[in-house]
Every structure is written in structure tokens, then in C-alpha cells.
Design a protein around this motif. Sequence first.
Motif, mmCIF file in Angstrom:
data_model
loop_
_atom_site.group_PDB
_atom_site.id
_atom_site.type_symbol
_atom_site.label_atom_id
_atom_site.label_comp_id
_atom_site.label_asym_id
_atom_site.label_seq_id
_atom_site.Cartn_x
_atom_site.Cartn_y
_atom_site.Cartn_z
ATOM 1 N N VAL A 51 0.840 -1.208 0.000
ATOM 2 C CA VAL A 51 0.000 0.000 0.000
ATOM 3 C C VAL A 51 0.871 1.253 0.000
ATOM 4 C CG1 VAL A 51 -1.675 1.345 1.326
ATOM 5 C CG2 VAL A 51 -1.969 -1.127 1.077
ATOM 6 N N SER A 110 -6.740 -4.607 -0.704
ATOM 7 C CA SER A 110 -5.997 -3.348 -0.598
ATOM 8 C C SER A 110 -5.625 -2.819 -1.977
ATOM 9 C CB SER A 110 -4.744 -3.542 0.263
ATOM 10 O OG SER A 110 -3.862 -4.486 -0.325
ATOM 11 N N CYS A 114 -7.129 0.725 -3.334
ATOM 12 C CA CYS A 114 -6.166 1.781 -3.663
ATOM 13 C C CYS A 114 -6.291 2.210 -5.119
ATOM 14 C CB CYS A 114 -4.741 1.306 -3.371
ATOM 15 S SG CYS A 114 -4.323 1.215 -1.624
#
Length: 218
Positions: A51, A110, A114
Motif C-alpha cells: 500500500v 488493498s 487503492c
Amino acid sequence: MTGVPASAAGGTGRRPAPGAKLGPAAVDQASLWNIANILTMIRLVLVPGFVFLLLAEGGYDPAWRAWAWAAFAVAMITDIFDGHLARTYNLVTDFGKIADPIADKAIMGSALICLSWLGDLPWWVTGVILGRELGITLLRFWVIRYGVIPASRGGKLKTLVQGTAVGMYVLALTGALATMRFWVMALAVVLTVVTGLDYIRQAVVLRRKGLAAERAAK
């Protein structure tokens, strides 16, 4: 190294042969520090690093995106090997059963969130994929008293195509490759929906058979 002492493996001091069935004591001893679980833990640790790399410099720097892709690729590779090693060398543990799906959904979730937050991927795509994963997980718990829904070939293909598509979106691609990734993601969405519907069908059939067996037993 599995961390199984000689006494737990039968007291002979010899390593169990691949595919040999370990006793409960050996499984308990190997429940954490075996290669399959270590790979799963690496995948969990990679999530925050991935991330960070993906969102670094506003999320649009090609170099940072390349590093993020590398982290994502490592996570996908460990996902392939940890399950294979666990089944081959009898390293299936309670920790692995819980942590492995969590790690899978954490890295994929994730990445999707994102990418949507950066505007690279429509939110509805993220919603369809994550909604399917959550729904199937709940579905498995709903019918678990009647049996386990096995992973299908379609489900495995879905995972492969999803990983490929998300990996292509993580990279800062342009031109023909950018167009190609759109179609790969489209295929991933189709497989996500189709395999999800198939899991629902299997769950309904499994539950009906289980209820019928319970009524017959009374």
C-alpha cells in the motif's frame, strides 16, 4: 524447517516422508514455524508495504508503481506455494486455515481499493469483486455443517485472471498494454460473477442434501 521435534514425529529422529500423515502432536508443534505458514506471514507483512509503495508520491510515479507491482507479484507467488507446500508435506494447520484466506483477501482488497481511490479502476469493479469474496465466505459458513464447498477450476482460473489484471493496473501502463489490461479485468469480472453464481448453486444443493439426510436420520 518445520520445527517438529523427533519425539513428535515418532521418536525416531527421522524426518517424515513427504505426504506422510503426521500425528496430532507433530501438527501442534509445526503449527506456526513451518515454511507454509512463514510464506503466509510474509504475505501479510507485504500488505502495508505494498500500500505504501502504491500510494507513494501521490500514487502516480512509475518507479514506485513498479516496486508496488513487485511486492504484489511476490504476494501472489507465495499464495501459490504456501498452499501447495502445506498439502504436500502435511503442514495444514489451524493458523494456516485462518491466516491464508485473510492474507489473500488483504492483498487483493488493498490493491483494488487503492486503485479505485487513485481513479485507475471504477469503484463498481472493486465492489463486485470484494462483494463476491465476502459473499462466498459467508456462504461457506452457512453450509459448513453440511460439508465443504471445494475450490473449483473456475475459481482457480478466476484467481489467476484477477491477479494478472490487478497486477497490470498496478503498473503504469500506456498504449496497447493499457487497453489490454482493460479486457483482462473485464474477463476477471465475468469470471468473478460466473464462479460466484456456481458457488451459490453448489451451496444450495449441498444444503438440500444435508437437510434431506437429517430428515432421513430422524
